[in-house]
Enzyme design. Structure first.
Site, PDB file in Angstrom:
ATOM      1  N   TYR A 198       0.887  -1.091   0.051  1.00 61.70           N
ATOM      2  CA  TYR A 198       0.043  -0.082   0.065  1.00 61.70           C
ATOM      3  C   TYR A 198       0.689   1.039  -0.047  1.00 61.70           C
ATOM      4  O   TYR A 198       1.978   1.162  -0.634  1.00 61.70           O
ATOM      5  CB  TYR A 198      -0.798   0.049   1.103  1.00 61.70           C
ATOM      6  CG  TYR A 198      -2.028   0.818   1.024  1.00 61.70           C
ATOM      7  CD1 TYR A 198      -3.092   0.797   0.129  1.00 61.70           C
ATOM      8  CD2 TYR A 198      -2.399   1.793   1.989  1.00 61.70           C
ATOM      9  CE1 TYR A 198      -4.069   1.769  -0.238  1.00 61.70           C
ATOM     10  CE2 TYR A 198      -3.484   2.712   1.933  1.00 61.70           C
ATOM     11  CZ  TYR A 198      -4.242   2.506   0.820  1.00 61.70           C
ATOM     12  OH  TYR A 198      -5.252   3.477   0.825  1.00 61.70           O
TER      13      TYR A 198
ATOM     14  N   LYS B 247     -20.506 -21.055  -9.611  1.00 62.66           N
ATOM     15  CA  LYS B 247     -19.834 -20.900 -10.873  1.00 62.66           C
ATOM     16  C   LYS B 247     -18.208 -20.378 -10.779  1.00 62.66           C
ATOM     17  O   LYS B 247     -17.115 -20.886 -11.315  1.00 62.66           O
ATOM     18  CB  LYS B 247     -20.632 -19.778 -11.731  1.00 62.66           C
ATOM     19  CG  LYS B 247     -20.159 -19.701 -13.269  1.00 62.66           C
ATOM     20  CD  LYS B 247     -20.316 -21.084 -13.805  1.00 62.66           C
ATOM     21  CE  LYS B 247     -20.079 -21.129 -15.266  1.00 62.66           C
ATOM     22  NZ  LYS B 247     -21.358 -20.396 -16.043  1.00 62.66           N
TER      23      LYS B 247
END
Length: 762
Positions: free
Chosen positions: A40, A95
Site C-alpha cells: 500500500y 460458478k
C-alpha cells in the site's frame, strides 16, 4: 436421504464453517512493515503511475488479467426462475468455484439489482475496468441476447453468456462426432429442436456455422412450431421459423436425423424415436429429467447416438468442458472479445480430443477398461486432465489468428506446461477416486457405526452410491442415531455381541482358531475375540460376506492394526505390510510412505515399500515418480540411515530399471526440479515431477504428513494399507467425516482391484 435432511445438509454446507464458497487470499508477502509499505502506501504509487502512463500496464501490476466477473440479475436461475439477485448469489459463487478449480481463474461474483436492460449494461460497463473478462449468467431471454450483444460490442474484454454459448459449444462438438459415426453429411441432415430459448438458439446458430442448412432446422417452443405466421416470435426466433404451420413434434420428427432437446422431460416418446432416420442423433438435455429416458431410448433404437445433460449416462453435455478453458485461452492472450472463431476452435478441439487415446487416469475414474471414440464416447469426460492443454491453446490461437488478441504466445510447449501447473492446486484426485468407486460399489463394513460421525460417513457412502454400508455396533444406538440424522435406506446392522450372531460368531472363531492354534491361541480365546467388532468384521471380509472394511475412528492405530494383522493375510509374495498417505498439495497429489506401520525399515523393507507404493500410485491412475528421501544427497553422508536408502535404490535400479526412482536425496532437491538439475544432473528424477516420497523411518513420514495436514490444510487420504490380501483400511483416531468417506472410497477401489485377481509380487 430424507428431504429435510438433504435440505439441512445443503444449508450447512453453504453456511459453515464460513458463509459462502469463495474468499480473497493475498498473493504477496505481508509479514513485515516493509511488505505493507510496498503493498500500500507509499510503494503502491509506483505501479499506479506506470498504469497511468500506459493503461496496458494494469495487466502487469494487478490481478486484472486473471480475474473474471460472473454477473447476473437473478432472472433465470437454474431451474428456479426469477428469484432475484441476492437469491442467485450461491449459484454465482458456485460458478466461481468451477472457474477456479478447472482453470485457475479468479472470480468476483456480482449480482445486479435491476431488470432494466440499459441499467444492467451501464452497470457492467462501469465496473468492467476491474476485470479481464465477463461471464454473464442466468439472465432471462430475450433480454440476455441484447445484453450480451451490446456488451460484446461496447467493451474491449471477453464477454460470454455461458448459458447460451457453453451448451452450444459442447453440443456442437458432440454433433460433429455423432455425424461422423453416423456417416451423415452435415449439410443434408434434418434437425428438430425442442426449445427456443437462449441455449437452443445459440446451439442452432453454431450448428448453422458448422454447416447445417437453416431451412433444415425445425424449432418448437412451448406454444408449438416456429412458423412464418406466428406474430409472437422474437427477431432471433424468426430466423428459425421454417416449420410448417400447425405441425407437431411427432410429425416433425418423421425422417429427422437429429433431435436437440432443451425443453422439458419426457416429451419424446419411443414411437416418435422410431420414426427418425437410421442412426438417429438424440441430444436430450433437459435436467434433471431428459426429453426421453436414456434407457428407454437405447432399448428402442440400437443404432441411436445419444447425449444428455446427466452425469450418470454416456456423453454428458456439461458446460464445464468449455467455459473454464475458453476464458483461460482468452485471458492468456488478452483477447478483446470471444468471437465465433474462438468458439469454433473450442468446438473442434473438443471433438478432436474425443478421438485421441484416453489417459489411463480417465479410464480408471470412469471404471472403463478402455474409453474409445464411439457411440458412447463422442465428447471428452469432465475429469480429462488434457482439456486445459487442448481447449485453452486452441482458443488462444484462434484469438491471435482472428485479430482480437493483444498478446502473442510464441512458445506453445511452455504455455501448455504452465497450464498443467495451474491444475496442481485442486482436489481432482478425490473426485476421480469417488467417481471410480461409484462405477462398481462394494459392500463395506463400518466397524464403529454407533459413533455419530462414522454413521454420517456411512450415510454419505450409501447416498452417493460409493458402496453398500454394513453397520457394526449396538443396534439400538445405531437406529436412534440414524433417525436423528435422517439416515434412510436398506442397510445391514449387526451387533457381534448379541445372541442372534452366536452361530456366525462361533463359525468365525473356529476358522480363526484353526489358523492360530499353534501360536498360543485357544478356541476359547478365539470365541472371546469374535465378540470384538474388528475381529468379527475382519472375519466377515475373509468369509466373503463383505467386500471391504474400515475402522479406527475411536481407537489408537496400534490397537486397531493388531487384529487386522492377525486375521488378514498378506498378499502373495508380500513380507512386509506398509501404509501410504496421499496428500493433496498445491503441486498436486503426493504419496508419502510409510506413515503408520514400520518404525525403522531395513534397506530391503524400503525397496518393498517403494514397490507397493508404486502399485498404489498406479491404482490412482498416476505413473509413480519416486524420491527416496533423507537428510543427505547421493552419498554425502555415511550414516546408517543414508546407507540403507542407497542400498534400496541400488536394488530397485538393478531389478526394476523401468521404475522412476532415485535417492538418497533431500526433500527440497526432490521437489525443486531446477535445483536438482543444477546440482545433480545425473539423477533419474531430473525433468520429472516427483509425486512419491519414501521416508527412512516412521518418525519422518508420520511427522511430515501430519505437519502438511495441519499447517498447509492439505487434505489427506490415508494411511492407505498396502500389502494385505483383503481391502481393509484404518482411519486415524478421530478422523473427520470427509476423511472417512474418502477412505471408504479407497477401500471400494481397493476391492475393485483385488477383485480382478491380478497379483503383482513386490
Amino acid at each position: 436421504m430424507h428431504k429435510d435432511t438433504k435440505r439441512r445438509e445443503a444449508l450447512l454446507y453453504h453456511a459453515k464453517p464460513t458463509p459462502g464458497k469463495i474468499q480473497v487470499v493475498p498473493t504477496k508477502k505481508y509479514a513485515t512493515q516493509r511488505d505493507l509499505s510496498l503493498a500500500y502506501s507509499p510503494g503502491v504509487a509506483e505501479p499506479c503511475l506506470e498504469i497511468a502512463k500506459d493503461v496496458n500496464n494494469v495487466y502487469k501490476y494487478t490481478a486484472k488479467g486473471n480475474l473474471v466477473a460472473v454477473i447476473t440479475n437473478g432472472t433465470a436461475v437454474l431451474g428456479l426462475g426469477d428469484i432475484g439477485p441476492e437469491a442467485s448469489k450461491p449459484v454465482m459463487e458456485g460458478k466461481a468455484l468451477l472457474f477456479k478449480i478447472f482453470s485457475d481463474i479468479d472470480v468476483f461474483d456480482i449480482e445486479i439489482g435491476t431488470k432494466d436492460i440499459e441499467e444492467f449494461i451501464a452497470t457492467v460497463k462501469n465496473i468492467a475496468p476491474t476485470f479481464g473478462g465477463i461471464n454473464l449468467e442466468d439472465i432471462k431471454a430475450p433480454e440476455s441476447f441484447e445484453i450480451e450483444r451490446r456488451l460484446v460490442e461496447e467493451l474491449n474484454i471477453p464477454v460470454m453468456h455461458d448459458d447460451q454459448h457453453g451448451t452450444a459449444i459442447i453440443s456442437s462438438a458432440a454433433l460433429l462426432n455423432a455425424l461422423e459415426l453416423a456417416d451423415k453429411n452435415i449439410s443434408e441432415v434434418k434437425v428438430v429442436v425442442s426449445g427456443a430459448g437462449s441455449a437452443a438458439l445459440a446451439c442452432a446458430n453454431l450448428y448453422v456455422l458448422l454447416g447445417v442448412k437453416l431451412e433444415n432446422i425445425i424449432m418448437f417452443d412451448k406454444d408449438g412450431v416456429l412458423s412464418k405466421d406466428r406474430a409472437d416470435l422474437s427477431e432471433l426466433q424468426k430466423k428459425y421459423s421454417y416449420g410448417k404451420k400447425g405441425i407437431n413434434l411427432a410429425e416433425a420428427l418423421q425422417g429427422a436425423d437429429v433431435f436437440l432437446g432443451l425443453s422439458a422431460g419426457n416429451i419424446l416418446s419411443s414411437e416418435m424415436l422410431l420414426t427418425m432416420n437410421d442412426n438417429p442423433i438424440v441430444f436430450a438435455m433437459a435436467n434433471p429429467v431428459p426429453e426421453i429416458d436414456y434407457n428407454v431410448a437405447i432399448n428402442t433404437r440400437e443404432d441411436i447416438i445419444m447425449a444428455t445433460g446427466r452425469s450418470d449416462h454416456p456423453n454428458q453435455v456439461n458446460n464445464v468442458l468449455g467455459f473454464p478453458y475458453i476464458f483461460r485461452g482468452a485471458l492468456d492472450v488478452r483477447a478483446t472479445k470471444i468471437n465465433e472463431a474462438m468458439k469454433m476452435a473450442a468446438v473442434k478441439a473438443l471433438a478432436e480430443l474425443a478421438k485421441t487415446p484416453v489417459p489411463e487416469q480417465v479410464n480408471i475414474a470412469y471404471g472403463e477398461t478402455k474409453l474409445n471414440f464411439g457411440r458412447d464416447y463422442i465428447i471428452p469426460k469432465p475429469f480429462d486432465p488434457r482439456l486445459i492443454t487442448v481447449v485453452a491453446p486452441a482458443v488462444a490461437k484462434a484469438a491471435m489468428e482472428s485479430g482480437v488478441a493483444q498478446v502473442e504466445i510464441t512458445d506453445w510447449e511452455k504455455y501448455e506446461e504452465e497450464l498443467l501447473e495451474r491444475l496442481g492446486s485442486d482436489n481432482k484426485m478425490i473426485r476421480l477416486l469417488i467417481n471410480r468407486a461409484k462405477t462398481n460399489p462394494k459392500r463395506i463394513i463400518f466397524a464403529e457405526a454407533d459413533h455419530l460421525d462414522v454413521l454420517k460417513a456411512a450415510q454419505i457412502v450409501l447416498e452417493e452410491g460409493i458402496g453398500s454400508p454394513i453397520l457394526l455396533g449396538n443396534k439400538e444406538i445405531i437406529q436412534e442415531l440414524m433417525e436423528e440424522i435422517g439416515f434412510e435406506g436398506d442397510v445391514l446392522i449387526i451387533d457381534p455381541k448379541t445372541k442372534e450372531e452366536n452361530e456366525r460368531r462361533n463359525k468365525y472363531a473356529k476358522a480363526f482358531w484353526k489358523t492360530r492354534k499353534r501360536r498360543g491361541i485357544t478356541l476359547l480365546d478365539a470365541e472371546k475375540w469374535m465378540r470384538e467388532r474388528n475381529y468379527f468384521a475382519a472375519m466377515m471380509v475373509n468369509a466373503g460376506e463383505a467386500d471391504a472394511m474400515v475402522t479406527g475412528y475411536s481407537r489408537s492405530y496400534p490397537s486397531v492394526v493388531k487384529p487386522i494383522m492377525e486375521l488378514i493375510d498378506k498378499g502373495p509374495g508380500v513380507t512386509r505390510i506398509a501404509t501410504t498417505n496421499m496428500m493433496m498439495t498445491s503441486r498436486g497429489p503426493i504419496f508419502l510412505s510409510d506413515t503408520a506401520i514400520n518404525v525403522n525399515p531395513s534397506a530391503e523393507d524400503l525397496a518393498k515399500i517403494a514397490l507397493m507404493t508404486a502399485k498404489t500410485v498406479r491404482m490412482f491412475g498416476m505413473e509413480p515418480v519416486i524420491a527416496m528421501v533423507s537428510f543427505s544427497n547421493f552419498g554425502s553422508s555415511q550414516n546408517e540411515s543414508s546407507k540403507k536408502i542407497r542400498e534400496a535404490v541400488a536394488y530397485l535400479h538393478k531389478y526394476y530399471p523401468d521404475l522412476i526412482v532415485d535417492g538418497e536425496i533431500q526433500t527440497d532437491f526432490a521437489l525443486n526440479s531446477d535445483l536438482l538439475k543444477s546440482k545433480f544432473p545425473f539423477s533419474k528424477l531430473v525433468n520429472k515431477k516427483v509425486n512419491t516420497l519414501i521416508y527412512p523411518n516412521l518418525d519422518a513420514a508420520n511427522i511430515t504428513y501430519k505437519m502438511l495436514k495441519e499447517l498447509n490444510k492439505a487434505d489427506s487420504i490415508g494411511p492407505i494399507m498396502m500389502g494385505l490380501d483383503k481391502p481393509v483400511h484404518i482411519f486415524q483416531l478421530g478422523a473427520s467425516v470427509e476423511e472417512m468417506v474418502n477412505m471408504a472410497a479407497v477401500a471400494v477401489v481397493d476391492a475393485q482391484e483385488k477383485g480382478k485377481k491380478i497379483k503383482i509380487k513386490p
